[in-house]
Design a protein around this motif. Structure first.
Motif, short mmCIF file in Angstrom:
data_model
loop_
_atom_site.label_atom_id
_atom_site.label_comp_id
_atom_site.label_asym_id
_atom_site.label_seq_id
_atom_site.Cartn_x
_atom_site.Cartn_y
_atom_site.Cartn_z
N VAL A 1 38.77 48.06 34.20
CA VAL A 1 39.61 48.89 33.33
C VAL A 1 40.88 48.09 33.01
O VAL A 1 41.48 47.51 33.92
N ILE A 2 41.25 48.06 31.73
CA ILE A 2 42.41 47.29 31.29
C ILE A 2 43.45 48.23 30.68
O ILE A 2 43.09 49.15 29.94
N ALA A 3 44.72 48.01 31.01
CA ALA A 3 45.81 48.80 30.42
C ALA A 3 46.74 47.89 29.64
O ALA A 3 47.18 46.86 30.15
N ASN A 4 47.01 48.26 28.40
CA ASN A 4 47.92 47.48 27.56
C ASN A 4 48.28 48.30 26.33
O ASN A 4 47.47 49.07 25.83
N MET A 5 49.51 48.15 25.83
CA MET A 5 49.93 48.80 24.58
C MET A 5 49.80 47.77 23.46
O MET A 5 50.71 46.98 23.23
N GLU A 6 48.66 47.80 22.76
CA GLU A 6 48.35 46.67 21.88
C GLU A 6 49.32 46.50 20.72
O GLU A 6 49.51 45.39 20.23
N SER B 1 45.15 54.21 33.91
CA SER B 1 44.02 53.28 34.06
C SER B 1 43.58 53.25 35.52
O SER B 1 42.38 53.17 35.81
N CYS B 2 44.53 53.33 36.44
CA CYS B 2 44.15 53.39 37.87
C CYS B 2 43.36 54.66 38.15
O CYS B 2 42.34 54.63 38.85
N ILE B 3 43.82 55.78 37.58
CA ILE B 3 43.12 57.06 37.81
C ILE B 3 41.73 56.99 37.19
O ILE B 3 40.75 57.48 37.77
N VAL C 1 32.68 49.13 43.01
CA VAL C 1 33.92 48.34 43.04
C VAL C 1 34.45 48.18 41.62
O VAL C 1 33.73 47.67 40.75
N VAL C 2 35.67 48.63 41.37
CA VAL C 2 36.26 48.60 40.03
C VAL C 2 37.59 47.84 40.09
O VAL C 2 38.41 48.10 40.98
N LEU C 3 37.77 46.92 39.15
CA LEU C 3 39.05 46.22 39.03
C LEU C 3 39.87 46.87 37.91
O LEU C 3 39.36 47.06 36.80
N VAL C 4 41.11 47.21 38.21
CA VAL C 4 42.03 47.75 37.19
C VAL C 4 43.14 46.73 36.98
O VAL C 4 43.79 46.31 37.95
N VAL C 5 43.32 46.31 35.74
CA VAL C 5 44.38 45.33 35.42
C VAL C 5 45.24 45.87 34.28
O VAL C 5 44.71 46.25 33.24
N GLY C 6 46.55 45.89 34.47
CA GLY C 6 47.47 46.23 33.39
C GLY C 6 48.34 45.04 33.08
O GLY C 6 48.66 44.25 33.98
#
Lengths: 150, 384
Positions: free
Chosen positions: B49-54, B90-92, B105-110
């Motif tokens: 899961v990726i978090a970003n304000m594009e 994104s973590c949730i 197993v899930v990777l979350v990156v912001g």
């Protein structure tokens, strides 16, 4: 190792957005210095900006109610930094006053500019009145700013 | 739903500019560190899961550009973009993916690289009919609601300045923080430049370049891989009506944060937050907001946040250390900022927070905040 580089991009673009019927009627009203809100038949909340459905009750809104161009200052600040106008790309220089104004007859507050930019002369609870542009265009900035009433 | 835990975290060293790396390289830095912390290889990940304000950096589909840096090739990958809450949401989302049984197993990156974009423009590109004619950005909006908070609850500029001092001093012990000042004083804050009355430069969060990541695992995998996982006890997210004027007395009521926090408190059996939490990492974009959140999160009765900061209750060594990392005031790469809160709280439970470790931390609160419109809350604990 190569020298680090960065690439610079400049572009001018245009966009066009549809307003929907509620905002069209509201904007038309501004040309005649008329401010109207839509009232929910469920929670009785009077919405600015007007919108077709109440977000809390999910009821369709069709009851237009008149709103005064006078109101009460619910919150205020004076911004000292220049700020970008997101419609024109032009910069508004500080210091300029901003307020959250509860227009008489509306439940929502309106975010707008203030004629006053001296923090010592601003306080929550002051009465304010819209100052209208001479040539009305049917947009939010037909109101130039709000002046403080004595 | 299955229990899930955070088993590793990774952060870049956040800074004003990271000209030494591209955006995918920035993301890889945090993602690699999180995998190393969890003792995993990229092949062990089931989803990303990726978090970003594009819009802040002005390019479409950042998840495509940076996905490789997040080890997402050939895996399910999605993006969350909800302003300041992008990271916590994104973590949730990652918790839900692992809890559902879909993935182990899930990777979350912001991440955000503000130095490469126009954050103020991105913030201002809202509703073209209503908001843009009178936009004042995050700063003006904070300042407006702060005037209400001060008028109604009597909080002072000096009390707000104490929050800035706590934050920058705590940050001095955090290698990842962007703004650090072990010698910061209340006078420094009160003498810093006035940006929007009453908010001064040192009251505000910075814009940072940075990335942060967490590794989320199902209960079975967490027990296999980690001696002391940070268990997710509860998580909640809330959205609000669209217009600033819709939301009554914003800092004072903050319905989204109140509802989200009460939801996780109920799920995790929290009735006395000040006593039951050992540490909190809350999303405080401006000093005054931290004080308002103390009241909304139930750390003190309404109107007593100023006393809480004056009495040192939320300092390191106080009853409830708030933001040992230095918080948002000390590092703010927006898409990463919420992930940083979660990573910091998890590190406290994992016992890996280094020089800003709260000794024996067993229960941690995390919050996220997005322009009054969104709020997240989560509770992490040392027991499954």
């Amino acid at each position: 190792m190569s020298e680090r580089i960065s690439v610079a991009i400049e572009m001018a673009q245009g966009w066009r957005y549809s307003s929907g019927d509620a905002m069209a009627r509201f904007s038309e009203g501004l040309r005649r210095k008329r401010i109207e809100a839509l009232q929910c038949g469920g929670c009785r909340r009077r919405y600015l900006p007007p919108r077709p459905v109440c977000g809390n009750c999910h009821l369709p809104l069709s009851d237009w109610v008149p709103v005064s161009d006078k109101g009460t200052l619910e919150a205020w600040t004076v911004v000292f930094l220049p700020f970008l106008d997101a419609r024109t790309g032009e910069v508004r220089d500080g210091p300029y006053g901003m307020g959250l104004i509860r227009l008489d007859g509306s439940d929502a507050t309106l975010n707008h500019y203030l004629a006053e930019n001296d923090p010592a002369r601003l306080a929550v609870g002051m009465r304010v009145r819209a100052v209208w542009r001479e040539e009305l265009r049917g947009a939010m900035d037909d109101i130039l700013h709000f002046e403080i009433l004595p | 739903m299955r229990p899930v835990a955070i088993i590793g975290t990774g952060q870049t060293d956040h800074a004003r500019r990271r000209d030494d790396v591209s955006q995918p390289e920035l993301v890889r830095e945090a993602a690699s560190r999180a995998l190393t912390d969890a003792g995993l290889r990229p092949a062990d990940l089931d989803a990303v899961v990726i978090a970003n304000m594009e819009l802040f950096e002005g390019r479409a589909m950042p998840e495509l550009w940076v996905g490789e840096g997040a080890f997402a090739n050939g895996k399910p990958c999605m993006k969350v973009a909800t302003g300041g809450t992008s990271g916590t949401s994104s973590c949730i989302a990652g918790f839900h993916q692992a809890a559902s049984g879909l993935f182990d197993v899930v990777l979350v990156v912001g991440f955000e690289k503000h130095s490469e974009g126009h954050t103020q423009t991105g913030m201002a590109l809202t509703d073209p009919f209503w908001d843009r004619a009178v936009a004042s950005g995050a700063l003006g909006n904070f300042a407006l609601s702060i005037s209400q908070y001060m008028a109604e609850r009597g909080v002072t500029e000096e009390q707000a300045a104490r929050v800035a001092v706590k934050s920058r001093r705590n940050a001095a012990r955090n290698p990842h923080a962007h703004l650090k000042d072990a010698d910061a004083t209340v006078d420094d804050v009160l003498n810093s430049k006035l940006l929007a009355h009453p908010v001064r430069l040192m009251d505000m969060c910075p814009q940072s370049d940075g990335a942060a990541a967490i590794v989320v695992a199902s209960a079975d995998r967490a027990r296999e891989l980690c001696p002391r996982p940070a268990w997710v006890k509860a998580a909640a997210t809330r959205h609000e009506q669209p217009y600033i004027g819709d939301i009554e007395r914003r800092l004072l009521t903050m319905r989204t944060l109140k509802d989200a926090s009460r939801s996780v408190y109920a799920a995790a059996g929290i009735t006395e937050p000040l006593q039951q939490f050992d540490v909190a990492e809350i999303y405080e974009p401006v000093t005054y907001a931290e004080l308002a959140w103390y009241e909304i999160l139930g750390f003190c009765p309404e109107g007593e946040a100023g006393r809480l900061i004056e009495d040192g209750v939320t300092e390191m060594g106080g009853e409830l250390p708030v933001n040992p990392s230095g918080g948002v005031l000390s590092a703010n790469p927006v898409g990463a900022t919420g992930v940083i809160r979660m990573a910091e709280a998890a590190s406290q439970i994992l016992g890996r927070a280094g020089a800003h470790q709260v000794e024996g931390a067993e229960t941690a609160l995390v919050t996220g905040y997005g322009v009054y419109a969104w709020a997240d809350a989560a509770i992490l604990g040392s027991a499954a």
